[in-house]
Design a protein around this motif. Structure first.
Motif, mmCIF file in Angstrom:
data_model
loop_
_atom_site.group_PDB
_atom_site.id
_atom_site.type_symbol
_atom_site.label_atom_id
_atom_site.label_comp_id
_atom_site.label_asym_id
_atom_site.label_seq_id
_atom_site.Cartn_x
_atom_site.Cartn_y
_atom_site.Cartn_z
ATOM 1 N N ARG A 145 -22.176 -29.003 14.424
ATOM 2 C CA ARG A 145 -20.876 -29.007 15.098
ATOM 3 C C ARG A 145 -20.146 -27.716 14.799
ATOM 4 N NH1 ARG A 145 -15.503 -31.000 13.166
ATOM 5 N NH2 ARG A 145 -14.175 -31.257 15.015
ATOM 6 N N PHE A 146 -19.676 -27.026 15.843
ATOM 7 C CA PHE A 146 -18.871 -25.824 15.695
ATOM 8 C C PHE A 146 -17.428 -26.176 16.051
ATOM 9 C CE2 PHE A 146 -22.452 -22.559 16.812
ATOM 10 C CZ PHE A 146 -23.239 -23.096 15.815
ATOM 11 N N LEU A 147 -16.491 -25.656 15.280
ATOM 12 C CA LEU A 147 -15.070 -25.902 15.500
ATOM 13 C C LEU A 147 -14.356 -24.566 15.608
ATOM 14 C CD1 LEU A 147 -12.558 -27.805 15.536
ATOM 15 C CD2 LEU A 147 -12.541 -27.634 13.034
ATOM 16 N N ASP A 148 -13.626 -24.357 16.707
ATOM 17 C CA ASP A 148 -12.864 -23.129 16.907
ATOM 18 C C ASP A 148 -11.383 -23.477 16.877
ATOM 19 O OD1 ASP A 148 -12.185 -20.504 17.395
ATOM 20 O OD2 ASP A 148 -12.657 -20.563 19.540
ATOM 21 N N LEU A 149 -10.655 -22.902 15.922
ATOM 22 C CA LEU A 149 -9.233 -23.165 15.747
ATOM 23 C C LEU A 149 -8.436 -22.051 16.408
ATOM 24 C CD1 LEU A 149 -9.345 -24.219 11.988
ATOM 25 C CD2 LEU A 149 -9.365 -25.707 13.999
ATOM 26 N N GLY A 150 -7.456 -22.439 17.231
ATOM 27 C CA GLY A 150 -6.755 -21.461 18.037
ATOM 28 C C GLY A 150 -7.670 -20.911 19.117
ATOM 29 N N CYS A 151 -8.382 -21.810 19.787
ATOM 30 C CA CYS A 151 -9.499 -21.432 20.662
ATOM 31 C C CYS A 151 -9.065 -20.933 22.028
ATOM 32 C CB CYS A 151 -10.437 -22.624 20.836
ATOM 33 S SG CYS A 151 -9.685 -24.042 21.687
ATOM 34 N N GLY A 152 -7.764 -20.984 22.342
ATOM 35 C CA GLY A 152 -7.337 -20.565 23.670
ATOM 36 C C GLY A 152 -7.950 -21.446 24.737
ATOM 37 N N GLN A 153 -8.397 -20.848 25.822
ATOM 38 C CA GLN A 153 -8.976 -21.616 26.921
ATOM 39 C C GLN A 153 -10.478 -21.863 26.746
ATOM 40 O OE1 GLN A 153 -8.122 -19.183 30.374
ATOM 41 N NE2 GLN A 153 -9.929 -17.897 30.053
ATOM 42 N N GLY A 154 -11.041 -21.422 25.608
ATOM 43 C CA GLY A 154 -12.433 -21.721 25.305
ATOM 44 C C GLY A 154 -13.418 -20.642 25.696
ATOM 45 N N SER A 155 -12.999 -19.385 25.714
ATOM 46 C CA SER A 155 -13.897 -18.296 26.113
ATOM 47 C C SER A 155 -15.119 -18.191 25.204
ATOM 48 C CB SER A 155 -13.132 -16.972 26.125
ATOM 49 O OG SER A 155 -12.073 -16.999 27.053
ATOM 50 N N LEU A 156 -14.927 -18.346 23.887
ATOM 51 C CA LEU A 156 -16.057 -18.272 22.959
ATOM 52 C C LEU A 156 -17.079 -19.357 23.260
ATOM 53 C CD1 LEU A 156 -17.555 -17.298 20.409
ATOM 54 C CD2 LEU A 156 -16.022 -18.769 19.065
ATOM 55 N N PHE A 157 -16.618 -20.557 23.523
ATOM 56 C CA PHE A 157 -17.535 -21.658 23.791
ATOM 57 C C PHE A 157 -18.333 -21.417 25.073
ATOM 58 C CE2 PHE A 157 -14.889 -25.072 21.369
ATOM 59 C CZ PHE A 157 -15.302 -24.526 20.181
ATOM 60 N N SER A 158 -17.656 -20.914 26.095
ATOM 61 C CA SER A 158 -18.359 -20.635 27.344
ATOM 62 C C SER A 158 -19.420 -19.556 27.148
ATOM 63 C CB SER A 158 -17.363 -20.203 28.421
ATOM 64 O OG SER A 158 -17.958 -20.229 29.697
ATOM 65 N N TRP A 159 -19.119 -18.583 26.301
ATOM 66 C CA TRP A 159 -20.070 -17.511 25.976
ATOM 67 C C TRP A 159 -21.301 -18.071 25.274
ATOM 68 C CZ3 TRP A 159 -20.461 -12.436 27.122
ATOM 69 C CH2 TRP A 159 -21.169 -11.574 26.265
ATOM 70 N N LEU A 160 -21.103 -18.940 24.289
ATOM 71 C CA LEU A 160 -22.227 -19.529 23.559
ATOM 72 C C LEU A 160 -23.052 -20.443 24.459
ATOM 73 C CD1 LEU A 160 -20.516 -20.421 20.142
ATOM 74 C CD2 LEU A 160 -21.946 -18.428 20.675
ATOM 75 N N ASP A 161 -22.380 -21.198 25.311
ATOM 76 C CA ASP A 161 -23.085 -22.100 26.211
ATOM 77 C C ASP A 161 -23.902 -21.314 27.235
ATOM 78 O OD1 ASP A 161 -23.720 -24.737 27.066
ATOM 79 O OD2 ASP A 161 -22.270 -24.565 28.696
ATOM 80 N N ALA A 162 -23.339 -20.229 27.749
ATOM 81 C CA ALA A 162 -24.066 -19.387 28.698
ATOM 82 C C ALA A 162 -25.272 -18.730 28.032
ATOM 83 C CB ALA A 162 -23.135 -18.324 29.271
ATOM 84 N N ALA A 163 -25.118 -18.318 26.777
ATOM 85 C CA ALA A 163 -26.241 -17.711 26.056
ATOM 86 C C ALA A 163 -27.387 -18.700 25.917
ATOM 87 C CB ALA A 163 -25.771 -17.244 24.683
ATOM 88 N N ARG A 164 -27.075 -19.928 25.585
ATOM 89 C CA ARG A 164 -28.120 -20.954 25.461
ATOM 90 C C ARG A 164 -28.851 -21.150 26.785
ATOM 91 N NH1 ARG A 164 -28.263 -25.773 27.241
ATOM 92 N NH2 ARG A 164 -26.036 -25.716 27.778
ATOM 93 N N ARG A 165 -28.114 -21.207 27.892
ATOM 94 C CA ARG A 165 -28.736 -21.423 29.200
ATOM 95 C C ARG A 165 -29.662 -20.261 29.579
ATOM 96 N NH1 ARG A 165 -23.467 -22.752 30.692
ATOM 97 N NH2 ARG A 165 -23.355 -20.930 32.078
ATOM 98 N N LEU A 166 -29.198 -19.041 29.350
ATOM 99 C CA LEU A 166 -30.035 -17.889 29.694
ATOM 100 C C LEU A 166 -31.303 -17.851 28.837
ATOM 101 C CD1 LEU A 166 -27.502 -14.965 30.336
ATOM 102 C CD2 LEU A 166 -28.659 -16.444 31.986
ATOM 103 N N HIS A 167 -31.148 -18.162 27.559
ATOM 104 C CA HIS A 167 -32.322 -18.181 26.676
ATOM 105 C C HIS A 167 -33.333 -19.213 27.161
ATOM 106 C CE1 HIS A 167 -34.634 -19.143 22.968
ATOM 107 N NE2 HIS A 167 -34.548 -17.838 22.770
ATOM 108 N N ASP A 168 -32.860 -20.379 27.609
ATOM 109 C CA ASP A 168 -33.749 -21.420 28.123
ATOM 110 C C ASP A 168 -34.487 -20.948 29.379
ATOM 111 O OD1 ASP A 168 -33.008 -23.086 26.084
ATOM 112 O OD2 ASP A 168 -31.673 -24.344 27.291
ATOM 113 N N GLN A 169 -33.875 -20.027 30.120
ATOM 114 C CA GLN A 169 -34.502 -19.483 31.330
ATOM 115 C C GLN A 169 -35.422 -18.299 31.029
ATOM 116 O OE1 GLN A 169 -31.355 -18.573 34.201
ATOM 117 N NE2 GLN A 169 -30.225 -20.394 33.538
ATOM 118 N N GLY A 170 -35.540 -17.948 29.745
ATOM 119 C CA GLY A 170 -36.381 -16.820 29.365
ATOM 120 C C GLY A 170 -35.711 -15.479 29.558
ATOM 121 N N ILE A 171 -34.395 -15.493 29.719
ATOM 122 C CA ILE A 171 -33.629 -14.254 29.907
ATOM 123 C C ILE A 171 -32.926 -13.954 28.589
ATOM 124 C CG2 ILE A 171 -31.807 -13.112 31.232
ATOM 125 C CD1 ILE A 171 -32.358 -15.161 33.478
#
Length: 241
Positions: free
Chosen positions: A53-79
């Motif tokens: 579990r990752f916890l972001d305090l003062g996370c704003g609109q969640g830009s960091l989370f979207s970045w990490l989630d996008a990285a996981r998706r691209l890695h799964d696609q072999g990119i």
């Protein structure tokens, strides 16, 4: 695919959810994620743990989370860059944000049924952190007074297991003009996001490290300016035994 092309693809993927959050949410996310080197370095250096579990305090609109989630998706696609470690695969991405406008933008961007991301309104000075494998505070510790900082950091330590990660970025108050430029940018961004201009409670880098070490963290530091005239320093903090 070279690194420049990959980062453009990653930026497009990470910013895409914010189209649902409106014009401001989308362009703020693109600007933040493309101009701030910390997001790239978090992945390139493999700073986060593999999961949990990752916890972001003062996370704003969640830009960091979207970045990490996008990285996981691209890695799964072999990119993925061949010389980068695999991205983290967190089980949950929980955020706490004080400003309701940012929470509303996150809700419009990610929806209520996102499999990983949950962002709620709350004050890190009083919210229950639960238990987490990694906790982040990027550019927000200086918004509350020194006593409040110590209390938040102490509760973060209690929320982490031995070896757990606390990651934060601070301004070094001993850095002279670059430090004052940091504060000017901070005030400007806060105003643009539609919030009141805050009073800031800063410390020198030596003071930040001393405080964290007194709370049983092993601290390493890394400049996060990439040629910009600022005094931003990332603090990589490992919870002790």
């Amino acid at each position: 695919m070279n690194q420049k092309t990959f980062l453009k693809r990653l930026l497009d993927e990470a910013a895409l959810p914010f189209r649902s959050g409106g014009h401001f949410a989308y362009h703020y996310a693109r600007g933040k994620l493309s101009s701030d080197c910390i997001f790239r370095e978090l992945l390139r250096q493999g700073i986060f743990p593999a999961g949990g579990r990752f916890l972001d305090l003062g996370c704003g609109q969640g830009s960091l989370f979207s970045w990490l989630d996008a990285a996981r998706r691209l890695h799964d696609q072999g990119i993925w860059p061949p010389d980068w470690p695999p991205p983290p695969r967190p089980e949950r991405l929980d955020g706490i944000e004080l400003m309701q406008k940012d929470v509303d933008r996150a809700a419009e961007s990610f929806g209520a049924d996102h499999p990983l991301i949950r962002i709620r309104q709350g004050d890190m000075c009083s919210s229950d952190f639960g238990q987490a494998q990694a906790i982040t505070i990027l550019d927000a510790l200086h918004y509350f007074d020194h006593e409040g900082q110590r209390d938040v950091l102490q509760r973060i330590r209690q929320a982490l297991p031995e070896g757990g990660l606390f990651l934060t970025r601070v301004g070094d108050a001993s850095a002279g003009l670059p430090y004052h430029l940091c504060n000017w940018v901070d005030h400007t961004v806060t105003f643009v996001r539609g919030h009141r201009l805050p009073r800031l409670y800063c410390r020198t880098l030596r003071e930040w490290v001393s405080l964290l070490e007194s709370l049983d963290f092993q601290v390493s530091t890394m400049s996060m300016t990439e040629g910009k005239p600022f005094a931003n320093v990332m603090l990589h903090c490992k919870a002790g035994a």
